[in-house]
Structures are given as structure tokens and as C-alpha cells.
Design a protein around this motif. Structure first.
Motif, PDB file in Angstrom:
ATOM      1  N   GLN A  53       0.831  -1.205   0.000  1.00 36.31           N
ATOM      2  CA  GLN A  53       0.000   0.000   0.000  1.00 36.31           C
ATOM      3  C   GLN A  53       0.865   1.254   0.000  1.00 36.31           C
ATOM      4  O   GLN A  53       0.646   2.180  -0.785  1.00 36.31           O
ATOM      5  N   SER A  70      -6.643   1.531  -1.034  1.00 32.78           N
ATOM      6  CA  SER A  70      -7.324   0.701  -0.038  1.00 32.78           C
ATOM      7  C   SER A  70      -6.948  -0.761  -0.266  1.00 32.78           C
ATOM      8  O   SER A  70      -7.190  -1.295  -1.355  1.00 32.78           O
ATOM      9  N   PRO A  71      -6.375  -1.420   0.743  1.00 36.35           N
ATOM     10  CA  PRO A  71      -5.953  -2.809   0.575  1.00 36.35           C
ATOM     11  C   PRO A  71      -6.996  -3.814   1.066  1.00 36.35           C
ATOM     12  O   PRO A  71      -7.843  -3.493   1.900  1.00 36.35           O
ATOM     13  N   SER A  72      -6.923  -5.024   0.524  1.00 34.22           N
ATOM     14  CA  SER A  72      -7.699  -6.155   1.035  1.00 34.22           C
ATOM     15  C   SER A  72      -6.970  -7.427   0.623  1.00 34.22           C
ATOM     16  O   SER A  72      -6.045  -7.391  -0.185  1.00 34.22           O
ATOM     17  N   LEU A  73      -7.414  -8.544   1.171  1.00 36.31           N
ATOM     18  CA  LEU A  73      -6.808  -9.841   0.860  1.00 36.31           C
ATOM     19  C   LEU A  73      -7.922 -10.798   0.484  1.00 36.31           C
ATOM     20  O   LEU A  73      -8.838 -11.024   1.265  1.00 36.31           O
ATOM     21  N   LYS A  74      -7.871 -11.348  -0.754  1.00 36.01           N
ATOM     22  CA  LYS A  74      -8.883 -12.294  -1.222  1.00 36.01           C
ATOM     23  C   LYS A  74      -8.175 -13.501  -1.812  1.00 36.01           C
ATOM     24  O   LYS A  74      -7.404 -13.366  -2.766  1.00 36.01           O
ATOM     25  N   CYS A  79      -5.061  -7.378  -2.872  1.00 35.71           N
ATOM     26  CA  CYS A  79      -5.845  -6.502  -3.745  1.00 35.71           C
ATOM     27  C   CYS A  79      -5.687  -5.056  -3.266  1.00 35.71           C
ATOM     28  O   CYS A  79      -5.897  -4.772  -2.088  1.00 35.71           O
ATOM     29  N   THR A  81      -6.997  -1.225  -4.198  1.00 39.46           N
ATOM     30  CA  THR A  81      -7.922  -0.407  -4.976  1.00 39.46           C
ATOM     31  C   THR A  81      -7.458   1.040  -4.897  1.00 39.46           C
ATOM     32  O   THR A  81      -7.271   1.578  -3.808  1.00 39.46           O
TER      33      THR A  81
END
Length: 194
Positions: A53, A70-74, A79, A81
Motif C-alpha cells: 500500500q 485501499s488494501p484487502s486480501l482475497k 488486492c 484499490t
């Protein structure tokens, strides 16, 4: 977190117990390696995501473009954004700038942590929309292959887009997919099978 032991194996054993992770799954770097003491630094996925990030935000801001990441984990994919007032510029023609930023971020993470991670950047749902279009196109072409029994070869595409084609056609009767070519010329073949 930093851990030390008399040997690398001992330091790894201590770290795996403290972090509740299998020794084989630890991501670490050796901080110091002396005759009777080895010190390692262990990284978690949270460390990796924070680094990704920060790296991406700093890279975009170095271009003079303000942004929010904006981070996420899938499914073990990091990921990120991006939202900025210059989204079309960051996407580029046919997503080329976004793809380049994705590759740079992935390489920076791999170099920093000495471990491969899958990274996916997106801007305003651009990737999701593109994945939907690619999956629909792949199904349309696969139906044509089913009718004509003539194999089809798609244009070269990046790994994440090839994965969408493979997944979209996995359970389709009489259809098999495989990738061929190298580097930027890697493409998906849609093959008819009896």
C-alpha cells in the motif's frame, strides 16, 4: 518481529512457535549471522500489505497525482484499490498503465520480502468489468469451438486475464484450455475435445 537462536534452524523453530505458522511457511530475512547467534526478522501478510500500500501510494504521488489506496486480501491475492482524481490516466490505454503499476508493485514486494505474492490493482472496478467482458468473450468463442470443432487462439493477455478464461471455461463440455507462448506473447488456446 525479530527472533534469534544459535543456528538458523533454531531461530526458525522459535519463530514458527511464536507466530503459530509452519516453519516452511515463514517469510523471513536474516538480520545477522554470527558464529553462535543468528537473528531473523519474520514478516506477516499484514506487513506485506502495508508495504504494498505504501509503495503504490508513494509511486503514484511521485508522478504528481494524489490518490487513496485501499488494501484487502482475497484468496491469498493482495488486492489494492486506487482512487484518484486522475483515474483514466492511471488506467492508461487498454489498462496498460494499470498493468505496469501492478507489475512494478509485485516486483517491489518480491524483492523486499524475497517471496512471491500475487498482487491485483484495480481502479473504480475497471478490472472487474474487464474480467466480465473477457469471461463473456471466452464463453462465446468456446460455444463457437463446440459447434465447429475448430480450435481457437485468443490474443495475448496477462496472467490474471488468462486465469479468468481458464476458470470461465473449466466445466464447459468438450472444451479444454491451455496457455502457450512466452512473456507478453502468452495466450490461451480453446481446444475442442471429444
Amino acid at each position: 518481529m525479530k527472533y534469534e537462536g544459535r543456528t538458523l534452524e533454531e531461530a526458525l523453530d522459535i519463530a514458527s512457535k511464536e507466530e503459530y505458522v509452519n516453519k516452511e511457511d515463514l517469510v523471513y530475512s536474516v538480520v545477522s549471522n554470527e558464529e553462535d547467534k543468528v537473528e531473523i526478522e519474520v514478516y506477516t501478510i499484514v506487513d506485506v500489505i502495508e508495504y504494498a500500500q505504501s509503495y503504490l501510494k508513494n509511486s503514484i504521488e511521485a508522478l504528481g497525482i494524489g490518490c487513496k489506496v485501499s488494501p484487502s486480501l482475497k484468496d491469498d491475492i493482495i488486492c489494492l484499490t486506487i482512487d484518484s482524481d486522475r483515474n483514466p490516466l492511471l488506467i492508461g490505454k487498454n489498462g496498460s498503465t494499470l498493468q505496469a503499476l501492478n507489475e512494478l508493485t509485485r516486483i517491489a514486494i518480491s524483492n523486499h520480502f524475497k517471496h512471491r505474492y500475487r498482487v491485483l490493482l484495480d481502479i473504480n472496478g475497471y478490472k472487474d468489468d474487464k474480467y466480465d467482458r473477457i469471461a463473456k468473450m471466452a464463453r462465446r468463442i468456446a460455444h463457437e469451438v463446440q459447434k465447429t470443432h475448430q480450435d481457437a487462439t485468443l490474443d495475448p493477455m496477462p496472467a490474471d486475464e488468462r486465469r479468468i478464461v481458464h476458470n470461465a471455461l473449466t466445466n464447459m463440455p468438450n472444451i479444454k484450455t491451455e496457455s502457450s507462448g512466452f512473456g507478453k506473447n502468452r495466450q490461451v488456446n480453446i481446444i475442442y475435445v471429444d
